[in-house]
Design an enzyme around this catalytic site. Structure first.
Site, PDB file in Angstrom:
ATOM      1  N   CYS A 288       1.006  -1.301   0.047  1.00 46.69           N
ATOM      2  CA  CYS A 288       0.035  -0.119  -0.020  1.00 46.69           C
ATOM      3  C   CYS A 288       0.943   1.411   0.010  1.00 46.69           C
ATOM      4  O   CYS A 288       0.443   2.166  -0.632  1.00 46.69           O
ATOM      5  CB  CYS A 288      -1.249  -0.164   1.000  1.00 46.69           C
ATOM      6  SG  CYS A 288      -0.304  -0.356   2.802  1.00 46.69           S
ATOM      7  N   ARG A 318      10.256  -9.086   4.484  1.00 50.64           N
ATOM      8  CA  ARG A 318      10.319  -8.564   6.019  1.00 50.64           C
ATOM      9  C   ARG A 318      11.320  -9.296   6.653  1.00 50.64           C
ATOM     10  O   ARG A 318      11.546 -10.407   6.787  1.00 50.64           O
ATOM     11  CB  ARG A 318       9.204  -8.743   6.790  1.00 50.64           C
ATOM     12  CG  ARG A 318       8.001  -8.010   6.218  1.00 50.64           C
ATOM     13  CD  ARG A 318       6.765  -8.180   6.828  1.00 50.64           C
ATOM     14  NE  ARG A 318       5.701  -7.370   6.211  1.00 50.64           N
ATOM     15  CZ  ARG A 318       4.248  -7.063   6.457  1.00 50.64           C
ATOM     16  NH1 ARG A 318       3.920  -7.807   7.599  1.00 50.64           N
ATOM     17  NH2 ARG A 318       3.655  -6.378   6.024  1.00 50.64           N
ATOM     18  N   GLU A 320      12.485 -11.077   9.626  1.00 50.30           N
ATOM     19  CA  GLU A 320      12.085 -11.823  10.587  1.00 50.30           C
ATOM     20  C   GLU A 320      13.006 -12.403  11.495  1.00 50.30           C
ATOM     21  O   GLU A 320      14.125 -12.386  11.223  1.00 50.30           O
ATOM     22  CB  GLU A 320      11.222 -12.883  10.106  1.00 50.30           C
ATOM     23  CG  GLU A 320       9.808 -12.471   9.129  1.00 50.30           C
ATOM     24  CD  GLU A 320       8.911 -11.897  10.221  1.00 50.30           C
ATOM     25  OE1 GLU A 320       8.848 -11.881  11.474  1.00 50.30           O
ATOM     26  OE2 GLU A 320       7.726 -11.503   9.659  1.00 50.30           O
ATOM     27  N   ARG A 329       5.863 -18.142   8.086  1.00 50.06           N
ATOM     28  CA  ARG A 329       6.585 -17.141   8.718  1.00 50.06           C
ATOM     29  C   ARG A 329       7.948 -16.920   7.862  1.00 50.06           C
ATOM     30  O   ARG A 329       8.877 -17.938   8.131  1.00 50.06           O
ATOM     31  CB  ARG A 329       6.637 -17.227  10.132  1.00 50.06           C
ATOM     32  CG  ARG A 329       7.726 -16.498  10.857  1.00 50.06           C
ATOM     33  CD  ARG A 329       6.888 -15.266  11.647  1.00 50.06           C
ATOM     34  NE  ARG A 329       7.751 -14.749  12.520  1.00 50.06           N
ATOM     35  CZ  ARG A 329       8.375 -14.974  13.519  1.00 50.06           C
ATOM     36  NH1 ARG A 329       7.923 -16.219  14.105  1.00 50.06           N
ATOM     37  NH2 ARG A 329       9.140 -14.417  14.317  1.00 50.06           N
ATOM     38  N   GLU A 337      -2.652  -7.081  -2.660  1.00 52.34           N
ATOM     39  CA  GLU A 337      -2.984  -6.240  -1.633  1.00 52.34           C
ATOM     40  C   GLU A 337      -4.027  -5.217  -2.271  1.00 52.34           C
ATOM     41  O   GLU A 337      -3.713  -4.766  -3.393  1.00 52.34           O
ATOM     42  CB  GLU A 337      -1.833  -5.373  -0.983  1.00 52.34           C
ATOM     43  CG  GLU A 337      -2.642  -4.175   0.136  1.00 52.34           C
ATOM     44  CD  GLU A 337      -1.352  -3.811   1.113  1.00 52.34           C
ATOM     45  OE1 GLU A 337      -0.350  -4.214   1.075  1.00 52.34           O
ATOM     46  OE2 GLU A 337      -1.743  -2.959   1.719  1.00 52.34           O
ATOM     47  N   ASP A 398      -8.453  -9.067  11.905  1.00 52.07           N
ATOM     48  CA  ASP A 398      -7.625 -10.017  11.314  1.00 52.07           C
ATOM     49  C   ASP A 398      -8.450 -11.281  11.216  1.00 52.07           C
ATOM     50  O   ASP A 398      -9.384 -11.679  11.602  1.00 52.07           O
ATOM     51  CB  ASP A 398      -6.686 -10.473  12.678  1.00 52.07           C
ATOM     52  CG  ASP A 398      -5.336  -9.667  12.201  1.00 52.07           C
ATOM     53  OD1 ASP A 398      -5.230  -8.902  11.548  1.00 52.07           O
ATOM     54  OD2 ASP A 398      -4.468  -9.884  13.194  1.00 52.07           O
ATOM     55  N   GLU A 415      -2.948 -16.003  11.609  1.00 58.83           N
ATOM     56  CA  GLU A 415      -3.489 -14.922  10.815  1.00 58.83           C
ATOM     57  C   GLU A 415      -3.302 -15.152   9.472  1.00 58.83           C
ATOM     58  O   GLU A 415      -1.944 -15.226   9.020  1.00 58.83           O
ATOM     59  CB  GLU A 415      -2.788 -13.444  11.469  1.00 58.83           C
ATOM     60  CG  GLU A 415      -3.331 -12.171  10.809  1.00 58.83           C
ATOM     61  CD  GLU A 415      -2.433 -11.062  10.409  1.00 58.83           C
ATOM     62  OE1 GLU A 415      -1.497 -10.947  11.323  1.00 58.83           O
ATOM     63  OE2 GLU A 415      -2.615 -10.536   9.234  1.00 58.83           O
ATOM     64  N   ASN A 418      -5.970  -9.629   6.603  1.00 56.96           N
ATOM     65  CA  ASN A 418      -6.577  -8.532   7.269  1.00 56.96           C
ATOM     66  C   ASN A 418      -7.275  -7.646   6.250  1.00 56.96           C
ATOM     67  O   ASN A 418      -7.380  -7.798   5.153  1.00 56.96           O
ATOM     68  CB  ASN A 418      -5.527  -7.903   8.294  1.00 56.96           C
ATOM     69  CG  ASN A 418      -4.482  -7.236   7.341  1.00 56.96           C
ATOM     70  OD1 ASN A 418      -4.707  -6.992   5.929  1.00 56.96           O
ATOM     71  ND2 ASN A 418      -3.332  -6.924   7.660  1.00 56.96           N
ATOM     72  N   CYS A 443      -7.034  -0.883   3.528  1.00 51.88           N
ATOM     73  CA  CYS A 443      -6.260  -1.834   2.725  1.00 51.88           C
ATOM     74  C   CYS A 443      -6.525  -3.339   3.233  1.00 51.88           C
ATOM     75  O   CYS A 443      -6.808  -3.284   4.252  1.00 51.88           O
ATOM     76  CB  CYS A 443      -4.739  -1.596   2.503  1.00 51.88           C
ATOM     77  SG  CYS A 443      -3.912  -1.840   3.913  1.00 51.88           S
ATOM     78  N   ARG A 450       0.169 -17.735   3.140  1.00 51.06           N
ATOM     79  CA  ARG A 450      -0.816 -17.959   4.495  1.00 51.06           C
ATOM     80  C   ARG A 450      -2.299 -18.671   4.122  1.00 51.06           C
ATOM     81  O   ARG A 450      -2.701 -19.445   4.847  1.00 51.06           O
ATOM     82  CB  ARG A 450      -1.063 -16.613   5.291  1.00 51.06           C
ATOM     83  CG  ARG A 450       0.299 -15.991   5.662  1.00 51.06           C
ATOM     84  CD  ARG A 450       0.385 -16.149   7.166  1.00 51.06           C
ATOM     85  NE  ARG A 450       1.516 -15.676   7.673  1.00 51.06           N
ATOM     86  CZ  ARG A 450       1.782 -14.907   8.836  1.00 51.06           C
ATOM     87  NH1 ARG A 450       0.950 -14.287   9.412  1.00 51.06           N
ATOM     88  NH2 ARG A 450       2.955 -14.798   9.074  1.00 51.06           N
TER      89      ARG A 450
HETATM   90  N1  SER Z   1      -0.564  -3.004   4.752  1.00 55.68           N
HETATM   91  C1  SER Z   1      -1.329  -4.133   5.512  1.00 55.68           C
HETATM   92  C2  SER Z   1      -0.135  -4.909   6.329  1.00 55.68           C
HETATM   93  O1  SER Z   1       0.929  -4.505   6.314  1.00 55.68           O
HETATM   94  C3  SER Z   1      -2.120  -4.854   4.781  1.00 55.68           C
HETATM   95  O2  SER Z   1      -1.334  -5.649   3.752  1.00 55.68           O
HETATM   96  O3  SER Z   1      -0.552  -5.552   7.332  1.00 55.68           O
HETATM   97 ZN    ZN Z   2      -1.717  -1.831   3.352  1.00 55.52          ZN
END
Ligand code: SER
Ligand code: ZN
Length: 484
Positions: A288, A318, A320, A329, A337, A398, A415, A418, A443, A450
């Site tokens: 986003c 990310r 982690e 994970r 998105e 979530d 999760e 979302n 968003c 997942r």
């Molecule tokens: N931007 C939101 C998040 O990081 C939805 O993807 O969870």
């Molecule tokens: Zn987002």
């Protein structure tokens, strides 16, 4: 609050100050405790209770320039010598807390913030306001630490008997369907890739496209400028993969590096770093922010609202925590998105439609045991803010699925997606306006790994055990390459 500021102003030469002090006093509601000239400097101390003293200092500086200009004396730069701010706190700190640029002391419910020897810029750029806000935020955070994250059940499906209780990632690894390539980054062989793509097709055909979302494609680099606006650099600087550009493409610049690689067959890290610029971008963390950045400064026509966009070309990365995890994970994942921008009413209506569509997918196509819960909004975490939205309309829901291999259904939920409405946070930050309406945005992240792991954990890896409704999207699995 009480602001006590000692500062000095340099003049082009010693000046005749006859009548000046009186003029300065007239500027406003502060106490002028000192006004003294020494050589070509004026030393001033002001105490104020309402307006911040550094604001008065800027006004005094301006006024002096005007008054002394008439006497042919130039007014040069200001210096902050000592700034003491007494801040009344709602909450006392539970343990020590520190703020850059200041020393802190606490007396009962009052914090005394002391700042010394700073340039004029420090006052002009309003650092002090943000330091006070940061102090309050850090104290607030101490009260949240250790507390469980906010979580409130909204809906849950009926219980469903899983066909097995194996770990899908482990089993897929055994079969060679997935292979770890670097920390938390998986390679998906044809059978695994086909399942991810089936999930994606379901999401697109059953949720995203019927609701009218239009596809966009974004770069996989995100500029710091964008993340300064969204708050990611405050919220999770330790989870971002940073990108460095080379200082140059010039082969000569790289010659020593290349020679070392050729001789040692290793990467000379120090030599590499010498050839890199400091980062000013990172890899997409969520899709986003770049979508908002693409709309920065735009005014959207009323008839184009709500604006509905989706992105599914760029993976999210990310950093982690280490350790061994399956595909649930990871350091890199694939996601659709969707981003929506519109009036509050439009977004509330859209959220209901999204939920209805998702319910259809998870109940009728994937046949999952799952639930929905209201949680601490992601954008508060990503902006490093603690707490929960007061307003029901905003916030994050979530979607969670039970993972039988992890244990019983009393606690082992993942999760897997979302939905959020963030209010005006991002439309304001990126200056995105409606012709007439105030715009909200939000968003929804559809995490494909997942979705896959939730499905496989409950339904197993054998297509014959999969629900018919899912087999419509993936009737059989492509074969694995034959390895000897
Ligand atoms: N931007 C939101 C998040 O990081 C939805 O993807 O969870
Ligand atoms: Zn987002």
């Amino acid at each position: 609050m009480e602001y006590d500021l000692k500062f000095s102003i340099t003049l082009s030469k010693e000046a005749d100050l006859e009548g000046i002090e009186e003029e300065i006093k007239k500027l406003g509601n502060f106490e002028l405790k000192e006004f003294r000239q020494q050589d070509n400097k004026i030393f001033i101390e002001i105490v104020s209770k309402e307006r911040r003293a550094h604001e008065w200092a800027l006004r005094i500086h301006k006024k002096l320039a005007m008054l002394l200009g008439k006497r042919r004396v130039g007014v040069r730069e200001m210096m902050l010598n000592e700034y003491t701010i007494k801040i009344k706190l709602d909450k006392k700190p539970l343990k020590s807390v520190s703020i850059p640029f200041a020393d802190l002391e606490f007396k009962d419910d009052v914090a005394i913030m002391k700042i010394v020897d700073k340039e004029e810029e420090f006052m002009r750029r309003n650092y002090v306001d943000r330091m006070i806000r940061l102090l309050k935020e850090k104290i607030e955070k101490q009260y949240y630490e250790g507390k469980k994250e906010y979580w409130q059940l909204l809906w849950k499906s009926e219980e469903k008997e899983p066909v097995w209780n194996g770990d899908p990632s482990e089993e897929m690894q055994k079969r060679g369907w997935i292979k770890l390539l670097g920390k938390g980054k998986w390679f998906y062989m044809p059978p695994a890739a086909a399942i991810i793509r089936a999930m994606e097709k379901i999401a697109l055909q059953e949720v995203v496209l019927p609701l009218g979302f239009k596809e966009v494609i974004e770069p996989m680099h995100v500029s710091f400028d964008t993340w300064l606006k969204t708050g990611h650099l405050e919220g999770m600087p330790g989870e971002i993969y940073y990108i460095c550009e080379p200082k140059s493409r010039d082969e000569q610049q790289w010659e020593h590096f290349i020679d070392l690689v050729k001789i040692t067959k290793e990467v000379p890290t120090d030599e590499l770093l010498k050839n890199l610029k400091p980062p000013k971008e990172g890899v997409v963390y969520a899709q986003c922010p770049n979508i908002y950045a693409s709309l920065a400064g735009k005014t959207i026509g009323e008839d184009a609202l709500p604006l509905l966009l989706f992105e599914h070309s760029v993976p999210s990365d990310r950093y982690e925590a280490g350790g061994k995890h399956g595909i649930e994970r990871v350091d890199e994942f694939h996601r659709i998105e969707v981003v929506y921008i519109g009036t509050k009413e439009q977004l509330l209506e859209l959220r209901e439609k999204l939920i209805a569509r998702y319910k259809h997918v998870f109940n009728d196509i994937l046949d999952l045991e799952w639930r929905m819960a209201r949680v601490t909004p992601f954008y508060m975490q990503q902006a490093g803010i603690v707490g929960i939205e007061e307003e029901e309309a905003k916030g994050t829901i979530d979607f969670e699925a039970w993972l039988p291999y992890r244990g019983d259904r009393s606690k082992e939920w993942l999760e897997f997606q979302n939905i959020s409405i963030v209010g005006e946070k991002y439309t304001k930050a990126f200056n995105i306006k409606g012709q007439r309406s105030t715009l909200w945005s939000g968003c929804s992240g559809i995490g494909l790994e997942r979705w896959m792991v939730s499905f496989l954990a409950q339904k197993g890896l054998e297509p014959e055990n999969w629900p018919k409704s899912f087999k419509k999207y993936l009737a059989e699995l492509p074969e694995m390459p034959k390895f000897l």
